[in-house]
Motif scaffolding. Structure first.
Motif, short mmCIF file in Angstrom:
data_model
loop_
_atom_site.label_atom_id
_atom_site.label_comp_id
_atom_site.label_asym_id
_atom_site.label_seq_id
_atom_site.Cartn_x
_atom_site.Cartn_y
_atom_site.Cartn_z
N GLY A 25 -67.93 -17.02 -25.13
CA GLY A 25 -67.56 -15.66 -25.47
C GLY A 25 -68.35 -14.61 -24.71
N ASP A 26 -69.01 -15.00 -23.63
CA ASP A 26 -69.80 -14.08 -22.83
C ASP A 26 -68.92 -13.44 -21.77
N MET A 27 -68.69 -12.13 -21.87
CA MET A 27 -67.79 -11.45 -20.95
C MET A 27 -68.51 -10.95 -19.71
N THR A 28 -69.77 -11.38 -19.46
CA THR A 28 -70.51 -10.93 -18.29
C THR A 28 -70.43 -11.94 -17.15
N ARG A 29 -69.66 -13.00 -17.31
CA ARG A 29 -69.56 -14.00 -16.27
C ARG A 29 -68.78 -13.47 -15.08
N THR A 30 -69.18 -13.87 -13.89
CA THR A 30 -68.48 -13.45 -12.68
C THR A 30 -67.26 -14.33 -12.45
N LEU A 31 -66.37 -13.86 -11.59
CA LEU A 31 -65.18 -14.63 -11.25
C LEU A 31 -65.57 -15.95 -10.59
N ALA A 32 -66.61 -15.92 -9.76
CA ALA A 32 -67.08 -17.15 -9.11
C ALA A 32 -67.56 -18.17 -10.13
N GLU A 33 -68.23 -17.70 -11.16
CA GLU A 33 -68.70 -18.61 -12.21
C GLU A 33 -67.54 -19.19 -13.01
N LEU A 34 -66.54 -18.37 -13.29
CA LEU A 34 -65.36 -18.87 -14.00
C LEU A 34 -64.61 -19.91 -13.17
N ARG A 35 -64.49 -19.66 -11.89
CA ARG A 35 -63.81 -20.62 -11.01
C ARG A 35 -64.58 -21.94 -10.96
N CYS A 36 -65.89 -21.83 -10.84
CA CYS A 36 -66.72 -23.02 -10.83
C CYS A 36 -66.58 -23.83 -12.11
N ASP A 37 -66.58 -23.14 -13.23
CA ASP A 37 -66.45 -23.81 -14.52
C ASP A 37 -65.07 -24.45 -14.68
N TYR A 38 -64.05 -23.77 -14.15
CA TYR A 38 -62.69 -24.31 -14.14
C TYR A 38 -62.66 -25.67 -13.45
N HIS A 39 -63.32 -25.74 -12.30
CA HIS A 39 -63.37 -27.00 -11.56
C HIS A 39 -64.17 -28.07 -12.31
#
Length: 310
Positions: free
Chosen positions: A19-33
């Motif tokens: 629920g942390d809305m401070t994540r960057t797009l790069a971090e979200l993509r990395c987590d997706y992978h």
């Protein structure tokens, strides 16, 4: 959390459920992978040795590209991890992609305000404002064999992932200052909930998820897209596809051309392009790939949230 980095993404990966809305797009993509690695990815034994389960074992180019993508994403399947079937992989891919779409789109909510919902599990389009009339049509067809044979059931599209927007209330409209009052009379727009007998959300985006692409699957996706266009009453939703398919020639069966889909998104376009560009045996595939990218028919998964905000 494994925290392993790809060649183009940072090493630190977050979890959506934080629920942390401070994540960057790069971090979200990395987590997706990382989620795809943990829950879907595995190696399949073939005549030439093990290969990634999103490759076609009968295609040398497919195996070569899939190995390159997996290496660049640092995918390392655990020996004890259960092998998932094709159907299960597809369902998991839908869920994980839906989580990524929600996390990334909610992070830019200030660019596209509204009350949004994100759903999988084959949500039928007659649950949404533009296609509400199809529910009545379905009832008529079900009870009339002549209509059933004439119309069929192709209009009842069930997208893999939907993004929906809820109608607004009068209080929401008047939040900056009074704009609507009783003197307006009855408004027919379904975007306002006050005059609707049944308030239903709008279909904002229909997302088709394809873990791999075969010719029949690409045709099904195009047919669903055309049905969404022809049967709507109101605004056309975004119509896109997301895939992990490694072979550019097969991606082209879905991406090339205009009018059916807005765009196709690859789960790892950077890694796919790098693999094709640095492997001499893949010159033809690299040319097809760049044609799609430069022609704005293929983008990376990180582009999707911004395109949905338009």
């Amino acid at each position: 959390m494994r925290g392993r980095a790809s060649t183009v993404m940072p090493s630190k990966c977050w979890r959506y459920e934080n629920g942390d809305m401070t994540r960057t797009l790069a971090e979200l993509r990395c987590d997706y992978h990382r989620k795809i690695e943990d829950q879907i990815f595995s190696l399949v034994m073939g005549n030439g040795g093990p290969y990634p389960n999103f490759a076609d074992g009968g295609s040398q180019s497919s195996v070569l590209i899939a190995n390159g993508i997996a290496e660049r994403l640092k995918f390392n399947p655990q020996p004890q991890a259960p092998k998932v079937t094709g159907q299960t992989a597809g369902s998991l891919f839908e869920r994980i992609t839906c989580e990524f779409v929600e996390a990334s789109f909610e992070s830019i909510r200030h660019l596209r305000p509204g009350e949004w919902a994100y759903m999988t599990a084959q949500t039928k389009i007659h649950n949404f404002a533009q296609y509400r009339h199809l529910d009545e049509l379905q009832s008529m067809v079900r009870g009339n064999s002549a209509l059933s044979s004439a119309l069929g059931h192709g209009y009842l599209v069930t997208p893999d992932i939907v993004v929906a927007r809820h109608p607004v209330t009068t209080d929401q409209v008047n939040a900056p200052g009074k704009f609507l009052d009783d003197s307006e009379g009855t408004l027919l727009t379904p975007f306002l909930s006050k005059d609707q007998t049944e308030v239903v959300p709008f279909l904002h985006a229909s997302i088709s998820c394809k873990w791999t692409i075969r010719s029949d699957r690409s045709q099904n996706t195009r047919t669903e897209a055309l049905n969404l266009m022809r049967n709507r009453k109101g605004r056309l939703p975004h119509i896109v596809a997301v895939t992990a398919e490694p072979l550019p020639m097969r991606i082209a069966s879905l991406a090339l051309g205009t009018g059916d889909l807005d765009c196709v998104y690859h789960l790892a376009l950077d890694e796919l392009r790098e693999t094709c560009a640095t492997t001499p045996q893949l010159v033809d595939q690299a040319e097809i790939l760049e044609t799609m990218v430069q022609g704005q028919r293929l983008r990376d998964i990180r582009d999707l949230a911004f395109d949905l905000a338009v």
